[in-house]
Write a protein that holds these residues in place. Structure first.
Motif, PDB file in Angstrom:
ATOM      1  N   GLY A  47       0.813  -1.205   0.000  1.00 28.48           N
ATOM      2  CA  GLY A  47       0.000   0.000   0.000  1.00 28.48           C
ATOM      3  C   GLY A  47       0.845   1.252   0.000  1.00 28.48           C
ATOM      4  O   GLY A  47       0.961   1.953   1.002  1.00 28.48           O
ATOM      5  N   VAL A  48       1.481   1.525  -1.128  1.00 31.73           N
ATOM      6  CA  VAL A  48       2.369   2.676  -1.208  1.00 31.73           C
ATOM      7  C   VAL A  48       1.603   3.963  -0.943  1.00 31.73           C
ATOM      8  O   VAL A  48       0.493   4.146  -1.417  1.00 31.73           O
ATOM      9  CB  VAL A  48       3.008   2.736  -2.610  1.00 31.73           C
ATOM     10  N   GLY A  49       2.189   4.863  -0.181  1.00 26.99           N
ATOM     11  CA  GLY A  49       1.600   6.172   0.014  1.00 26.99           C
ATOM     12  C   GLY A  49       0.752   6.297   1.258  1.00 26.99           C
ATOM     13  O   GLY A  49       0.292   7.373   1.596  1.00 26.99           O
ATOM     14  N   VAL A  50       0.510   5.190   1.959  1.00 22.33           N
ATOM     15  CA  VAL A  50      -0.281   5.275   3.191  1.00 22.33           C
ATOM     16  C   VAL A  50       0.600   5.814   4.306  1.00 22.33           C
ATOM     17  O   VAL A  50       1.680   5.306   4.557  1.00 22.33           O
ATOM     18  CB  VAL A  50      -0.816   3.886   3.591  1.00 22.33           C
ATOM     19  N   THR A  51       0.151   6.868   4.961  1.00 18.92           N
ATOM     20  CA  THR A  51       0.903   7.356   6.113  1.00 18.92           C
ATOM     21  C   THR A  51       0.866   6.287   7.188  1.00 18.92           C
ATOM     22  O   THR A  51      -0.190   5.803   7.563  1.00 18.92           O
ATOM     23  CB  THR A  51       0.281   8.659   6.645  1.00 18.92           C
ATOM     24  N   SER A  52       2.022   5.917   7.670  1.00 18.41           N
ATOM     25  CA  SER A  52       2.107   4.752   8.543  1.00 18.41           C
ATOM     26  C   SER A  52       1.668   5.083   9.963  1.00 18.41           C
ATOM     27  O   SER A  52       2.217   5.964  10.604  1.00 18.41           O
ATOM     28  CB  SER A  52       3.528   4.203   8.551  1.00 18.41           C
ATOM     29  N   GLY A  53       0.658   4.370  10.444  1.00 14.02           N
ATOM     30  CA  GLY A  53       0.305   4.413  11.843  1.00 14.02           C
ATOM     31  C   GLY A  53       0.914   3.233  12.564  1.00 14.02           C
ATOM     32  O   GLY A  53       0.539   2.915  13.688  1.00 14.02           O
ATOM     33  N   VAL A 159      -1.694  -7.624   5.178  1.00 11.01           N
ATOM     34  CA  VAL A 159      -0.277  -7.891   4.911  1.00 11.01           C
ATOM     35  C   VAL A 159       0.582  -6.706   5.331  1.00 11.01           C
ATOM     36  O   VAL A 159       1.651  -6.872   5.939  1.00 11.01           O
ATOM     37  CB  VAL A 159      -0.054  -8.221   3.426  1.00 11.01           C
ATOM     38  N   GLU A 160       0.129  -5.495   5.039  1.00  5.56           N
ATOM     39  CA  GLU A 160       0.903  -4.325   5.421  1.00  5.56           C
ATOM     40  C   GLU A 160       1.065  -4.245   6.939  1.00  5.56           C
ATOM     41  O   GLU A 160       2.147  -3.935   7.447  1.00  5.56           O
ATOM     42  CB  GLU A 160       0.256  -3.045   4.902  1.00  5.56           C
ATOM     43  N   VAL A 161      -0.010  -4.535   7.654  1.00  8.07           N
ATOM     44  CA  VAL A 161       0.049  -4.487   9.117  1.00  8.07           C
ATOM     45  C   VAL A 161       1.022  -5.542   9.644  1.00  8.07           C
ATOM     46  O   VAL A 161       1.878  -5.262  10.501  1.00  8.07           O
ATOM     47  CB  VAL A 161      -1.355  -4.686   9.720  1.00  8.07           C
ATOM     48  N   LEU A 162       0.921  -6.764   9.134  1.00  4.27           N
ATOM     49  CA  LEU A 162       1.798  -7.832   9.611  1.00  4.27           C
ATOM     50  C   LEU A 162       3.251  -7.601   9.205  1.00  4.27           C
ATOM     51  O   LEU A 162       4.175  -7.987   9.933  1.00  4.27           O
ATOM     52  CB  LEU A 162       1.307  -9.181   9.094  1.00  4.27           C
ATOM     53  N   ASN A 163       3.454  -6.972   8.054  1.00  7.68           N
ATOM     54  CA  ASN A 163       4.824  -6.674   7.631  1.00  7.68           C
ATOM     55  C   ASN A 163       5.546  -5.766   8.613  1.00  7.68           C
ATOM     56  O   ASN A 163       6.767  -5.832   8.749  1.00  7.68           O
ATOM     57  CB  ASN A 163       4.830  -6.018   6.247  1.00  7.68           C
ATOM     58  N   ALA A 164       4.794  -4.910   9.301  1.00  5.31           N
ATOM     59  CA  ALA A 164       5.419  -4.026  10.289  1.00  5.31           C
ATOM     60  C   ALA A 164       6.109  -4.840  11.382  1.00  5.31           C
ATOM     61  O   ALA A 164       7.098  -4.389  11.971  1.00  5.31           O
ATOM     62  CB  ALA A 164       4.368  -3.095  10.911  1.00  5.31           C
ATOM     63  N   ILE A 165       5.603  -6.029  11.641  1.00  2.34           N
ATOM     64  CA  ILE A 165       6.207  -6.906  12.645  1.00  2.34           C
ATOM     65  C   ILE A 165       7.278  -7.786  12.021  1.00  2.34           C
ATOM     66  O   ILE A 165       8.426  -7.813  12.468  1.00  2.34           O
ATOM     67  CB  ILE A 165       5.126  -7.790  13.306  1.00  2.34           C
ATOM     68  N   TYR A 166       6.916  -8.495  10.955  1.00  2.00           N
ATOM     69  CA  TYR A 166       7.819  -9.506  10.421  1.00  2.00           C
ATOM     70  C   TYR A 166       9.025  -8.919   9.711  1.00  2.00           C
ATOM     71  O   TYR A 166      10.077  -9.578   9.640  1.00  2.00           O
ATOM     72  CB  TYR A 166       7.049 -10.465   9.504  1.00  2.00           C
ATOM     73  N   GLU A 167       8.910  -7.703   9.206  1.00  2.07           N
ATOM     74  CA  GLU A 167      10.091  -7.084   8.593  1.00  2.07           C
ATOM     75  C   GLU A 167      11.174  -6.801   9.623  1.00  2.07           C
ATOM     76  O   GLU A 167      12.335  -6.633   9.279  1.00  2.07           O
ATOM     77  CB  GLU A 167       9.695  -5.790   7.857  1.00  2.07           C
TER      78      GLU A 167
END
Length: 296
Positions: A47-53, A159-167
């Motif tokens: 999700g390119v461009g989403v301001t990250s919360g 996926v974007e939410v989980l990537n914040a953890i797994y990355e």
């Protein structure tokens, strides 16, 4: 373990180790033209461009490798769903719902708000994947599962939410299905490792029928090491158990995950750890996805 605020509850720390895990603390991480040590970049599925919360989730995951995250679903919001919609290929094949990207977008805001409400109320239901086949190099046919459009949108957001953890967990030599990392990056690292390190051998490995034989219960157990938000786990179970439709007939999926599914692709790494290069030291290793045909 982190300052108070709205996202205080996402993290439930377990017993932290006194020292960093040996695999992290003692492992040399070699450089491959500078690409193994740089942070992964957001990719289209993120999700390119989403301001990250998700910054505080990311920081907590980095700080405590044993933390379990108990409140993640609120990060799946309207902005993230909207970004996920725009990241989908407008010409992508349709799923069993037969809803096309353009048609859904004609009333996009209302559709996304309705989807969001169903997700957070628990009323969301996953649609069975549409079974299709593509030829494999050996002449056999590879089964693919084409998700319904709303499933694609929601899966991208999750996926974007989980990537914040797994990355924060994946090692630098891991390339399979990671945002901002491509097969070219993996080949670059492999080339540099071979040319600059004393390599004993190169192993070209393929896990046979990985997606169709994946143990769903074990996949959930691996996710539960980090994910304690029951609503997120329930969503993943819905996708795994939705079944497939082939020639108009529905069949149950007791094992495996539809190949081509966004969540299956992005989160098989907690389940399988495949190293395709062995050298004198671990720094030149490149970890693949589930099959070498993906070159990652």
């Amino acid at each position: 373990m982190h300052e108070p605020g709205k996202s205080d509850s996402p993290v439930l720390p377990t017993n932290p180790p006194n020292k960093a895990p040996a695999t992290e603390a003692g492992e040399e991480r070699g450089l491959a033209e500078g690409n193994t040590d740089r942070p992964t970049r957001p990719g289209p599925s993120a999700g390119v461009g989403v301001t990250s919360g998700l910054d505080r989730v990311r920081q907590a995951a980095r700080r405590d490798k044993e933390a379990k995250f108990t409140a993640l679903l609120h990060h799946v919001d309207l902005l993230r769903l909207r970004s996920a919609y725009w990241a989908i290929n407008p010409k992508a094949a349709v799923g069993a719902d037969q809803v096309r990207w353009g048609a859904y977008g004609q009333d996009l805001e209302a559709n996304l708000r309705d989807l969001l409400a169903r997700v957070h109320s628990g009323a969301y239901r996953a649609t069975p994947s549409r079974r299709t086949y593509i030829p494999k190099p050996d002449g056999r046919m590879r089964p693919l599962g084409i998700a319904a459009l709303e499933d694609k949108i929601l899966q991208r957001a999750v996926v974007e939410v989980l990537n914040a953890i797994y990355e924060e967990d994946f090692l630098a030599f891991s390339y399979g299905f990671r945002p901002g990392r491509s097969p070219h990056d993996a080949l670059d690292a492999l080339s540099v490792g071979i040319s600059r390190k004393k390599v004993n051998f190169v192993l070209d490995a393929d896990i046979s029928d990985f997606f169709s034989t994946l143990d769903q219960a074990w996949l959930i157990k691996f996710l539960e090491h980090r994910i304690a938000d029951k609503r997120v786990l329930r969503l993943i179970r819905k996708w795994l158990s939705a079944g497939v439709i082939e020639d108009g007939n529905w069949s149950e999926t007791l094992e495996g995950s539809p190949q081509g599914s966004l969540c299956a692709a992005a989160h098989n790494e907690p389940y399988e750890q495949c190293r395709v290069m062995h050298s004198v030291g671990p720094s030149s290793l490149v970890k693949a996805g589930s099959g070498t045909e993906r070159c990652t």
